[in-house]
Design a protein around this motif. Structure first.
Motif, mmCIF file in Angstrom:
data_model
loop_
_atom_site.group_PDB
_atom_site.id
_atom_site.type_symbol
_atom_site.label_atom_id
_atom_site.label_comp_id
_atom_site.label_asym_id
_atom_site.label_seq_id
_atom_site.Cartn_x
_atom_site.Cartn_y
_atom_site.Cartn_z
ATOM 1 N N ASN A 22 28.714 4.509 19.329
ATOM 2 C CA ASN A 22 28.460 5.661 20.203
ATOM 3 C C ASN A 22 27.922 5.219 21.562
ATOM 4 O OD1 ASN A 22 29.331 7.718 18.541
ATOM 5 N ND2 ASN A 22 27.315 8.160 17.692
ATOM 6 N N ASP A 23 27.004 4.237 21.552
ATOM 7 C CA ASP A 23 26.432 3.741 22.801
ATOM 8 C C ASP A 23 27.462 2.984 23.628
ATOM 9 O OD1 ASP A 23 24.118 4.832 21.863
ATOM 10 O OD2 ASP A 23 22.929 2.993 21.934
ATOM 11 N N GLN A 61 29.762 5.560 25.151
ATOM 12 C CA GLN A 61 29.054 6.342 26.157
ATOM 13 C C GLN A 61 28.926 5.581 27.474
ATOM 14 O OE1 GLN A 61 24.924 7.480 25.291
ATOM 15 N NE2 GLN A 61 25.466 9.591 25.779
ATOM 16 N N LEU A 70 34.768 9.767 26.010
ATOM 17 C CA LEU A 70 34.224 10.644 24.970
ATOM 18 C C LEU A 70 35.108 11.856 24.702
ATOM 19 C CD1 LEU A 70 30.490 10.624 26.126
ATOM 20 C CD2 LEU A 70 31.394 9.558 24.060
ATOM 21 N N GLU A 77 23.827 20.333 23.871
ATOM 22 C CA GLU A 77 23.851 18.957 23.344
ATOM 23 C C GLU A 77 24.985 18.145 23.967
ATOM 24 O OE1 GLU A 77 21.746 21.622 20.634
ATOM 25 O OE2 GLU A 77 23.775 21.685 21.474
ATOM 26 N N LEU A 78 26.173 18.749 24.045
ATOM 27 C CA LEU A 78 27.315 18.026 24.619
ATOM 28 C C LEU A 78 27.156 17.869 26.130
ATOM 29 C CD1 LEU A 78 30.405 19.420 22.642
ATOM 30 C CD2 LEU A 78 29.234 17.220 22.383
ATOM 31 N N LEU A 121 25.020 14.912 26.515
ATOM 32 C CA LEU A 121 25.803 13.709 26.216
ATOM 33 C C LEU A 121 26.656 13.319 27.409
ATOM 34 C CD1 LEU A 121 26.768 11.669 23.980
ATOM 35 C CD2 LEU A 121 28.588 13.314 23.484
ATOM 36 N N LYS A 122 27.315 14.293 28.008
ATOM 37 C CA LYS A 122 28.149 14.022 29.173
ATOM 38 C C LYS A 122 27.322 13.482 30.339
ATOM 39 C CE LYS A 122 31.126 16.145 32.633
ATOM 40 N NZ LYS A 122 31.649 17.415 33.195
ATOM 41 N N GLU A 181 24.491 11.882 30.276
ATOM 42 C CA GLU A 181 24.038 10.511 30.002
ATOM 43 C C GLU A 181 25.181 9.526 30.203
ATOM 44 O OE1 GLU A 181 21.579 7.342 29.128
ATOM 45 O OE2 GLU A 181 21.069 9.439 29.595
ATOM 46 N N ASP A 208 27.683 5.950 14.542
ATOM 47 C CA ASP A 208 26.251 5.807 14.801
ATOM 48 C C ASP A 208 25.612 4.682 13.989
ATOM 49 O OD1 ASP A 208 26.439 6.983 12.317
ATOM 50 O OD2 ASP A 208 25.014 8.595 12.718
#
Length: 425
Positions: free
Chosen positions: A137-138, A141, A148, A168-169, A172-173, A175, A250
């Motif tokens: 995931n990292d 990202q 993503l 939450e999404l 995520l975007k 970040e 994850d």
């Protein structure tokens, strides 16, 4: 020797030979023509008074047209350890019996062309590594929001739909945008990593005592199922009891690669057809020499030792052993694996490191100035000229071979390299 790995990079990006030597001003020079989408099909040879001279190259364009180009001074092949011997064989330079058997007329009987093929093999050892391994995931990202998007990620395929993202999404975007911007601005961050960030060179004790014969590579992530299957080329369905769980996006895992670097086995490149569009047979002959399996087992054991003594407070979990091999060899998780299990593991899961060399090696096919024996005005300049595979990665040495070839060619033709190379402004 243990160190962080060194790469041909600039500003956090991989610097390919195109980027380093051609991109920008050099590729605009009037004395350079770059033809893309073409396939070289043979070297043009002239035989006069018993002397064979390279006069040019034939190639096929992307549209299928056959074109001949003629050389005023000489022809240089840089098609790699597979492509360069393939071109020589198609041109009638190679083992007479072999090439005539498939209908290619032998111009120069050169028995070593395509022979002595060597490569590096590695075995992937995967460990649970809580607090140590970087989750996939990292990694994704760090590549920005586009990485993503569906089908691989949770963001919608159309960026226009991002306005209705959940909090939450949306976070995520944001970040992902932040991490991508950091890499683009500074050349630092996870986006600048090759993921293979540390390396060990050591001796198995089974070879020459004055040389290392083992490389162990530390991948900072264990990846996910898609990454391991498509990039590392692991049959995940056989390797794991539950791939989606073992290598989830994850999951904090670590990938250690055991890699003997001085193999004794030799393979070959052989024509299957005189048609340049038909790929040659690539016979790697991995493990043909029993010595190589002994070193691989020793390299795996050294890797297991390193994993067992992982520094710091965070320790690695038990080695992930493919279930069918564990059952076959009576292995229980956490035990020390037998040599028989490790040999079986190597036979099932060894992977190429993509380091083929030595198929046009100095002494047998080319002379020390890289000129093809018995052929005038023809050279080879790539990893195929290495007398044997080196005890490390082949990228930098291949670049060195090209640079040295350029120096020798320039010296023989009265070209002053200082007029063409040097630091760019």
């Amino acid at each position: 020797m243990v160190s962080l790995t060194q790469y041909t990079m600039r500003d956090g990006r991989r610097s390919s030979t195109y980027q380093a030597f051609l991109a920008g001003e050099p590729e605009q020079r009037p004395n350079l023509t770059i033809i893309t989408g073409a396939r070289a099909t043979r070297v043009l040879l002239d035989v006069t008074d018993g002397q064979t001279i390279a006069t040019g190259v034939e190639y096929r364009t992307a549209g299928g047209e056959t074109v001949m180009v003629h050389a005023a001074k000489e022809v240089i092949l840089s098609a790699g350890a597979i492509g360069s011997p393939h071109l020589l064989l198609l041109s009638g330079i190679g083992p007479r019996q072999e090439i005539e058997a498939i209908g290619v007329s032998c111009v120069v009987d050169a028995p070593h062309v395509g022979k002595h093929l060597q490569d590096h093999l590695m075995c992937p050892l995967i460990y649970p590594a809580p607090g140590v391994g970087v989750p996939m995931n990292d990694v994704v990202q760090a590549m920005g929001p586009d990485a993503l998007r569906v089908p691989a990620g949770p963001l919608p395929a159309d960026p226009a739909a991002d306005a209705s993202l959940s909090p939450e999404l949306q976070a995520l975007k944001q970040e992902a945008e932040k991490r991508l911007a950091e890499w683009q601005a500074t050349g630092r961050g996870l986006g600048a990593s090759s993921l293979a960030d540390a390396v060990v060179f050591c001796s198995s004790g089974l070879g020459d005592l004055d040389r290392h014969d083992t490389e162990i590579i530390c991948f900072l992530t264990g990846g996910n199922e898609d990454f391991l299957r498509t990039i590392i080329n692991i049959d995940t369905a056989r390797f794991f009891d539950d791939p989606p769980k073992r290598v989830a996006n994850d999951a904090e895992n670590l990938l250690l690669l055991a890699n003997p670097v001085l193999p004794h086995s030799r393979g070959e490149i052989v024509l299957d057809s005189g048609d340049p569009g038909v790929q040659p047979a690539i016979r790697m002959n991995y493990y043909a020499d029993p010595h190589d399996m002994k070193v691989m087992v020793a390299a795996i054991r050294r890797t297991i030792e390193i994993a067992a003594r992982w520094p710091g407070n965070r320790k690695l979990g038990p080695l992930m052993v493919p279930p069918f091999l564990a059952e076959k060899h009576g292995y229980q998780e956490g035990e020390g694996p037998s040599d028989e299990l490790l040999e079986d593991f190597a036979l099932h899961f060894s992977l190429t490191v993509y380091h083929p060399t030595s198929t046009c090696r100095i002494g047998d096919v080319v002379d020390p100035r890289l000129r093809v024996n018995s052929v005038e005005r023809l050279r080879v300049a790539d990893a195929s000229v290495m007398p044997a595979v080196i005890g490390g990665n082949t990228n930098a040495p291949s670049i060195m071979i090209g640079e040295k070839a350029a120096e020798m060619i320039a010296a023989e033709h009265g070209v002053r390299l200082a007029e063409f190379v040097g630091e760019r402004g």
